[in-house]
Write a protein that holds these residues in place. Structure first.
Motif, PDB file in Angstrom:
ATOM      1  N   LYS A  83      41.835  33.524  57.619  1.00  0.00           N
ATOM      2  CA  LYS A  83      42.452  32.720  58.685  1.00  0.00           C
ATOM      3  C   LYS A  83      41.541  32.580  59.904  1.00  0.00           C
ATOM      4  N   ASP A 122      46.440  26.408  53.151  1.00  0.00           N
ATOM      5  CA  ASP A 122      47.149  27.311  54.055  1.00  0.00           C
ATOM      6  C   ASP A 122      46.172  27.925  55.046  1.00  0.00           C
ATOM      7  N   ASP A 123      46.024  29.248  55.033  1.00  0.00           N
ATOM      8  CA  ASP A 123      45.186  29.936  56.015  1.00  0.00           C
ATOM      9  C   ASP A 123      43.856  30.420  55.450  1.00  0.00           C
TER      10      ASP A 123
END
Length: 94
Positions: free
Chosen positions: A41, A23-24
């Motif tokens: 992120k 994901d981030d």
């Protein structure tokens, strides 16, 4: 800062380093030292742009197109990020 990095500096990922992203977030691991770093992120966005071809300035320019941040501020953040990775032996100056 232990490294002499400026806007024209090119950063290269160390060959003994592994990375994985979900994901981030991402985790970087130095095989030789066992040192690891978790990236958020924004750190992951920088990491993905450190291809050994782009200068700090070019990385920052790319990020300013994606995020609401000024070029000079972004360059400072990328330099700080790269310096920390150099200190952890996860990247080096090209």
């Amino acid at each position: 800062m232990s490294a002499n990095i400026n806007a024209d500096t090119i950063i290269i990922k160390s060959e003994d380093m592994l990375d994985t992203a979900i994901d981030d977030v991402a985790v970087l691991l130095s095989i030789n030292t066992g040192k690891y770093v978790e990236l958020n992120k924004f750190g992951l966005a920088i990491w993905e742009l450190l291809d050994g071809k782009r200068s700090i300035s070019m990385v920052a320019e790319n990020l300013t197109q994606k995020y609401d941040v000024k070029q000079a501020e972004c360059e400072t953040d990328v330099i700080e990020f790269a310096t920390n990775l150099i200190d952890d032996n996860l990247v080096h100056i090209g």
